[in-house]
Motif scaffolding. Sequence first.
Motif, PDB file in Angstrom:
ATOM      1  N   LEU A  65      55.787  16.337  -2.814  1.00 19.75           N
ATOM      2  CA  LEU A  65      57.236  16.999  -1.646  1.00 19.75           C
ATOM      3  C   LEU A  65      56.214  18.229  -0.693  1.00 19.75           C
ATOM      4  CD1 LEU A  65      59.854  17.554  -4.591  1.00 19.75           C
ATOM      5  CD2 LEU A  65      59.771  16.086  -2.634  1.00 19.75           C
ATOM      6  N   ASP A  66      55.161  18.884  -1.555  1.00 16.58           N
ATOM      7  CA  ASP A  66      54.659  19.872  -0.717  1.00 16.58           C
ATOM      8  C   ASP A  66      54.095  18.708   0.360  1.00 16.58           C
ATOM      9  OD1 ASP A  66      54.863  22.121  -2.270  1.00 16.58           O
ATOM     10  OD2 ASP A  66      53.686  23.055  -3.228  1.00 16.58           O
ATOM     11  N   ALA A  67      53.379  18.258   0.400  1.00 18.84           N
ATOM     12  CA  ALA A  67      52.553  17.031   0.999  1.00 18.84           C
ATOM     13  C   ALA A  67      53.020  16.101   1.971  1.00 18.84           C
ATOM     14  CB  ALA A  67      51.431  16.116   0.035  1.00 18.84           C
ATOM     15  N   ALA A  68      54.595  16.017   2.102  1.00 20.49           N
ATOM     16  CA  ALA A  68      55.122  15.561   2.414  1.00 20.49           C
ATOM     17  C   ALA A  68      56.206  16.556   3.857  1.00 20.49           C
ATOM     18  CB  ALA A  68      56.870  15.217   1.760  1.00 20.49           C
ATOM     19  N   TRP A  69      56.295  17.879   2.971  1.00 18.34           N
ATOM     20  CA  TRP A  69      56.509  18.675   3.986  1.00 18.34           C
ATOM     21  C   TRP A  69      55.521  18.866   4.672  1.00 18.34           C
ATOM     22  CZ3 TRP A  69      61.227  20.932   4.968  1.00 18.34           C
ATOM     23  CH2 TRP A  69      60.978  22.472   6.231  1.00 18.34           C
TER      24      TRP A  69
END
Length: 342
Positions: A65-69
């Motif tokens: 999720l962090d990487a997607a953000w």
Amino acid sequence: MRSLEKEKIRDMKEINLGRSKIIVTPIGLGLAALGRPGYINLGHNEDIGEAYFQNQMERHAHQVLDAAWEAGVRYFDAARSYGRAEKFISTWIAKRQEGLEEIIVGSKWGYIYTADWQVKAEKHEIKEHSLPVLQQQIGESHSLLGNHLKLYQIHSATFESGILKNQPVLAELARLRDTGLLIGLSLSGPSQAEILRTAMEIQFGGQPLFGSVQATWNLLETSVEPALQEASDAGMGVIVKEALANGRLTSRNKETTFKKKKLLLRQIADEHGASIDAVALAAAISKPWSSVILSGASTVDQLSSNIRALDINYTPEVDELLLSLSEPPEVYWETRSHLPWN
């Protein structure tokens, strides 16, 4: 672990989901493979590293999720039956200090998760499109996702479940629509087009009930495309799921019948300095009717590879070349039905 290039954010052009006021990005992140230990994506057990304890999977989901953000993704897809997917999104949101108003979540009701956090189970989920299940699951989704929940969808609407004729359920969905929640439906199986066209005729209060549709479209399964164009023309948002055919449109596919198709995909991918999965996602992104293409990435590296779809110059000539990959829908769905949970 490789992080994503921040310059990719400039490629995430935000658009409205159909005629709604919901702002989405062309690539979203689906948590079907991140919220539970078992899933049918090829090599899923390798991606999770068999670290199946809930706290381990939560940390792993937060990393993706962090990487997607960082890559500019602002739309996130979950379902009540995706294990603890909604919970993982909620705890990720709770840790964030900025950009909270940009996080848009779509979720789904109608399946009950029954695998008891096991990779192998007699049944991983049970469909029940009843009014009590809707009322229970919308409460659960709201309690976890709060105001970030903007879209609520019937999970895999089918003629067999009778959902499109269930007046009490449809009336409750209309009531939820009138509170400001966008109502959609997800589709599955060879009858996607017929189900969608039937759903498009349903109205409450002089307005269409459904404002969006989430359907399976990929280079192997294109049969629903005309209906998706009709839905888009009618103002519905179109979300594409399973654009990589649960891993069959990646280098992991070892099917003997896929060898020639894989060579063609590899040739085009090499010409663009990208991966097979990026080409497959670029095909979906290129469609004028598509609003959001869901990445089902289970790792940061997979997500990074998927995001490169935005860099591919997907021309009509490339599209013409890849038409040969399509399978009859009955063949595609029969193959999918035999993919093992791992």
